[in-house]
Design a protein around this motif. Structure first.
Motif, PDB file in Angstrom:
ATOM      1  N   GLU A  99     -16.336  19.746 -43.831  1.00  0.00           N
ATOM      2  CA  GLU A  99     -15.699  20.509 -44.902  1.00  0.00           C
ATOM      3  C   GLU A  99     -14.216  20.195 -45.031  1.00  0.00           C
ATOM      4  O   GLU A  99     -13.677  20.111 -46.143  1.00  0.00           O
ATOM      5  CB  GLU A  99     -15.884  22.007 -44.661  1.00  0.00           C
ATOM      6  N   TRP A 132     -18.259  22.885 -52.252  1.00  0.00           N
ATOM      7  CA  TRP A 132     -18.707  23.065 -50.872  1.00  0.00           C
ATOM      8  C   TRP A 132     -19.713  24.216 -50.771  1.00  0.00           C
ATOM      9  O   TRP A 132     -20.739  24.096 -50.092  1.00  0.00           O
ATOM     10  CB  TRP A 132     -17.528  23.312 -49.941  1.00  0.00           C
ATOM     11  N   ASP A 133     -19.416  25.315 -51.446  1.00  0.00           N
ATOM     12  CA  ASP A 133     -20.336  26.458 -51.422  1.00  0.00           C
ATOM     13  C   ASP A 133     -21.695  26.073 -52.008  1.00  0.00           C
ATOM     14  O   ASP A 133     -22.749  26.508 -51.510  1.00  0.00           O
ATOM     15  CB  ASP A 133     -19.748  27.638 -52.206  1.00  0.00           C
ATOM     16  N   TRP A 158     -22.967  23.055 -51.963  1.00  0.00           N
ATOM     17  CA  TRP A 158     -23.578  22.207 -50.933  1.00  0.00           C
ATOM     18  C   TRP A 158     -24.263  23.067 -49.870  1.00  0.00           C
ATOM     19  O   TRP A 158     -25.409  22.792 -49.473  1.00  0.00           O
ATOM     20  CB  TRP A 158     -22.518  21.306 -50.331  1.00  0.00           C
ATOM     21  N   CYS A 159     -23.600  24.135 -49.472  1.00  0.00           N
ATOM     22  CA  CYS A 159     -24.207  25.053 -48.495  1.00  0.00           C
ATOM     23  C   CYS A 159     -25.439  25.735 -49.086  1.00  0.00           C
ATOM     24  O   CYS A 159     -26.451  25.926 -48.395  1.00  0.00           O
ATOM     25  CB  CYS A 159     -23.180  26.094 -48.046  1.00  0.00           C
ATOM     26  N   ASP A 160     -25.370  26.097 -50.381  1.00  0.00           N
ATOM     27  CA  ASP A 160     -26.537  26.678 -51.045  1.00  0.00           C
ATOM     28  C   ASP A 160     -27.696  25.685 -51.075  1.00  0.00           C
ATOM     29  O   ASP A 160     -28.870  26.072 -50.944  1.00  0.00           O
ATOM     30  CB  ASP A 160     -26.188  27.101 -52.477  1.00  0.00           C
ATOM     31  N   LEU A 187     -28.361  23.375 -48.837  1.00  0.00           N
ATOM     32  CA  LEU A 187     -28.946  23.342 -47.496  1.00  0.00           C
ATOM     33  C   LEU A 187     -29.787  24.582 -47.224  1.00  0.00           C
ATOM     34  O   LEU A 187     -30.743  24.537 -46.440  1.00  0.00           O
ATOM     35  CB  LEU A 187     -27.844  23.201 -46.453  1.00  0.00           C
ATOM     36  N   ASP A 188     -29.437  25.687 -47.891  1.00  0.00           N
ATOM     37  CA  ASP A 188     -30.214  26.928 -47.760  1.00  0.00           C
ATOM     38  C   ASP A 188     -31.329  27.042 -48.802  1.00  0.00           C
ATOM     39  O   ASP A 188     -32.005  28.085 -48.884  1.00  0.00           O
ATOM     40  CB  ASP A 188     -29.289  28.140 -47.898  1.00  0.00           C
TER      41      ASP A 188
END
Length: 637
Positions: free
Chosen positions: A570, A589-590, A592-594, A596-597
């Motif tokens: 990050e 970035w957020d 990208w995290c979503d 992965l989830d």
């Protein structure tokens, strides 16, 4: 002082090369101006073969806009095939324009539009043939300013040594602004001109910035200005109110065969569907629609000037235009009985309906339908935010087969973040389900489904810009397993076609798309070893790229894998962080995290704003209907 045509020398070479017609110009819609009657001269290049470059909308639009200015001249140049390159070197013929066959080195500016990073080596060939030093730092006032643009220029660091300036974003207003600067200040010399370019805030001049690296890790630590005129961040240009820019009015009609034999109209620009892999959708935000009247006038004018019998209604997701149904019906009504067909590029399943398809094919031929599920499993489609269910796809293609269509093409990607073998193998089951549903709906077996698969490449300014790229061996192994799975059921498999590219070109595209300035030495080394037309299978050499990559990057303590198959953290400084597409880095970035989830995000056209950052930071807003208005009647000639 007048500049002479090189055609007399070129003409003697043409009988000795393949497809000589691509070099002679004189197309319907072309413009040739007197050199001495103009003040500012542009050579516009699409760095690929004529057959690919001529239909390019970006170059065509800028060509027409510039030539409408009385004291400005714009001509086109394309990459020459290796057979002609060899003869040009042997006989001293320089890189030339196809309009008046003037030497490219005589122009004030060489504008190069990059749609793909694999065109970088062709730029070096053109510069060398034109007598322009490869490195911007070696040029003087006698050489053109080399200006890059296009989607692949949103991370221009790998070609920073070779270009003088980079225009980020839409080019319509940018080329007018740059032309005005050159007109008023060309006597001041290239360094002063570049400072004036940089001061606009929308033009990146690479040599006005210094890149620094961490000696221990090899990672970039920053790209900072070294001149007062250069801003900390360079922002993209965004053209609003597309109705004010109805280009091209007079489409170029190729003399030689080209990849698109049609007239194209961009019905809207930008996309907010939020597909996480799609750089084009991210960097062209916000959505800006043309009105029905504007589209109708462009279609009418373009057909009258070109004689084409097909009109492509283009955008990143054309069926998402808020008035696409009315547009298709009214255009079909207008041109009924004229053999003028309408077409859309591949469209989303959830934006498609049979009524729309029937209108599009009413006056033209009924070809196959193309959809892009992108991922084989529902899980991977959530990761990439491609919110389409298999049930939606089956329902849509069943209706199409029932209405008489016989061919469906489905686009997918392999090597997506978090992808497993099972995600890819489910492509086969989806294709089989399409065939089963089609046979049932049509009551016959002569239907086809073609699956076309490309390797995924993580791109800058997307949520996947931090992702590790899948290595070619893994991609190729999955595609081999998929081929076996498709053929496992012979009764269905014989109705399923499969087209795919191996993973090796995708890895090199990944190196070029997310590289920093150190990758420039790789590009130059590949070119010096004969690299040309790297987007063409018959010329691409993976072994050459990897060998040159290892040799050129070794002194810096990094390798090809550093730029490709390595996941970023990050807090890592990215090579394009100083180039502002409007997207907030934290939002990316957020997302990208979503991903992965396996969390999906809606389209902000129809839901509240998700704060991606584009509209407030760029001073723009979504422009869309419905307007409730209709196409105006055609004006008699």
């Amino acid at each position: 002082m007048s500049v002479s045509s090189v055609y007399p020398a070129l003409e003697e070479l043409l009988p000795r090369v393949s497809k000589p017609v691509q070099y002679i110009g004189s197309e319907l819609g072309a413009t040739v101006k007197e050199w001495d009657s103009t003040t500012v001269r542009w050579a516009l290049m699409y760095p690929d073969a004529y057959e690919v470059g001529l239909p390019n909308q970006g170059v065509m639009i800028l060509y027409e806009i510039l030539n409408e200015i009385p004291d400005v001249l714009a001509e086109r140049t394309y990459a020459v095939w290796p057979d002609l390159e060899e003869l040009m070197r042997e006989h001293g013929v320089p890189q030339f324009t196809v309009d008046a066959h003037r030497p490219v080195g005589a122009f004030d500016m060489l504008g190069v539009s990059f749609a793909t990073e694999l065109g970088y080596t062709n730029l070096l060939t053109a510069l060398d043939l034109a007598g322009i030093p490869l490195h911007a730092g070696d040029r003087d006032d006698s050489h053109p300013l080399v200006i890059a643009g296009g989607h692949a220029a949103f991370n221009p660091e790998p070609i920073a040594d070779f270009v003088d300036a980079v225009v980020l974003g839409d080019g319509e207003e940018a080329v007018i602004e740059l032309t005005a600067i050159v007109r008023e200040h060309k006597h001041e010399g290239r360094d002063a001109l570049l400072e004036r370019f940089a001061a606009t805030g929308n033009v990146y001049v690479p040599r006005f910035y210094d890149a620094s690296y961490d000696a221990e890790t090899g990672r970039l630590t920053g790209t900072t200005p070294n001149r007062a005129a250069a801003p900390e961040q360079v922002s993209k240009r965004t053209t609003m109110d597309l109705d004010q820019w109805p280009y091209p009015r007079k489409p170029l009609v190729p003399l030689a065969e080209s990849v698109h034999e049609r007239m194209s109209v961009e019905i809207f620009r930008g996309c907010t569907r939020g597909c996480r892999f799609c750089q084009a959708g991210m960097i062209t935000r916000p959505v800006r629609e043309r009105s029905l009247q504007g589209i109708g006038e462009m279609v009418d004018t373009g057909l009258k000037h070109s004689g084409f019998e097909e009109v492509g209604l283009l955008s990143l997701s054309s069926a998402d235009h808020s008035e696409i149904g009315d547009l298709a019906k009214q255009l079909a009504d207008r041109y009924e009985g004229t053999n003028t067909g309408l077409s859309l590029p591949s469209t989303r399943v959830d934006a498609f309906n049979i009524d729309l398809a029937n209108e599009l094919t009413r006056n033209g031929r009924r070809s196959g339908l193309t959809f892009a599920p992108e991922g084989g499993s529902e899980r991977i489609r959530k990761v990439i935010n491609k919110t389409v269910s298999e049930e939606d796809l089956i329902r849509t293609v069943s209706a199409a087969y029932a209405q008489g269509w016989r061919q469906v093409k489905l686009y997918f990607m392999c090597g997506l973040p978090t992808e497993t073998d099972e995600d890819v193998l489910q492509i086969a089951e989806m294709a089989r389900n399409v065939i089963r549903a089609g046979r049932e709906a049509a009551g016959r077996k002569d239907i086809r489904c073609t699956i076309s698969i490309g390797g995924f490449v993580p791109k800058p300014h997307t949520p996947f810009q931090w992702a590790a790229q899948c290595d070619p061996d893994t991609v190729d192994a999955r595609l081999k397993k998929l081929r076996t799975e498709v053929n496992a059921d012979r009764s269905l498999g014989r109705s399923i076609g499969m087209r795919y590219h191996d993973g090796k070109p995708s890895l090199i595209e990944g190196l070029l798309s997310r590289g920093d300035r150190r990758v420039g030495a790789v590009i130059e080394a590949v070119w010096r070893e004969g690299g040309r037309f790297d987007g063409w299978h018959e010329y691409f050499s993976y072994e050459r790229w990897m060998r040159c990559g290892d040799e050129a990057l070794r002194p810096h303590g990094v390798d090809v894998a550093f730029f490709t198959t390595r996941e970023r953290a990050e807090d890592e400084v990215l090579p394009w962080d100083h180039l502002d597409s409007g997207l907030d880095k934290q939002w990316l970035w957020d997302d990208w995290c979503d991903a992965l989830d396996e969390q999906e995000q809606d389209d902000c056209r129809w839901t509240p704003c998700f704060d991606c950052g584009v509209c407030p930071s760029m001073g723009t807003e979504i422009e869309m209907g419905p307007t409730g208005r209709t196409l105006l009647p055609i004006t008699p000639v």
